[in-house]
Enzyme design. Structure first.
Site, mmCIF file in Angstrom:
data_model
loop_
_atom_site.group_PDB
_atom_site.id
_atom_site.type_symbol
_atom_site.label_atom_id
_atom_site.label_comp_id
_atom_site.label_asym_id
_atom_site.label_seq_id
_atom_site.Cartn_x
_atom_site.Cartn_y
_atom_site.Cartn_z
ATOM 1 C CB CYS A 52 80.731 20.758 101.546
ATOM 2 S SG CYS A 52 79.379 20.040 102.467
ATOM 3 C CB CYS A 54 77.923 15.939 101.722
ATOM 4 S SG CYS A 54 78.611 16.869 103.083
#
Length: 145
Positions: A52, A54
């Protein structure tokens, strides 16, 4: 189209693995490797990696930069959520009281969970804020080098 996407994802996964390995973390790909790593005496920082945004923009940079500190864990390891599923599941079995979360960090001492930074502690935060949270945990649980 599917083949191109699979090639793209393989490249993203390889880059994510390379990035955390370059920071000094040992990849744990099997449940047996997890058990062996978590049985080590001392403190162990576990980075639960993922693909992902993040993870790439916040967690992996924080994982690398937090280590430039007077206190740090004795051992640095990583499992890759969504990729090395059995190893990740085994690692999460040690994180009593914490739901599955990726990316995240767990700090263990002698195989016991001390604290955890979950996705909500990472996502939406600046890398420096995550570095500070990790270093606060190092201050509390790790020995000075």
């Amino acid at each position: 189209m599917t083949m191109n996407f699979n090639l793209f994802m393989n490249d993203v996964v390889r880059q994510a693995r390379d990035e955390i390995s370059a920071a000094g973390y040992t990849q744990l790909k099997t449940p047996e490797e997890v058990e062996q790593a978590f049985a080590q005496k001392g403190t162990t920082l576990v980075m639960i990696n993922s693909v992902c945004g993040c993870a790439g923009g916040i967690a992996r940079p924080a994982a690398a930069h937090a280590l430039h500190y007077d206190k740090r864990p004795d051992h640095l390891v990583t499992v890759f959520a969504g990729q090395d599923k059995e190893a990740t599941e085994k690692a999460r079995s040690f994180f009593t009281g914490y739901p599955p979360s990726s990316p995240s960090f767990a700090l263990l001492k002698d195989g016991e969970i001390c604290t955890m930074l979950e996705r909500h502690d990472i996502e939406g935060h600046e890398p420096m804020a995550v570095i500070q949270k990790l270093q606060n945990a190092f201050d509390k649980y790790c020995e000075e080098l």
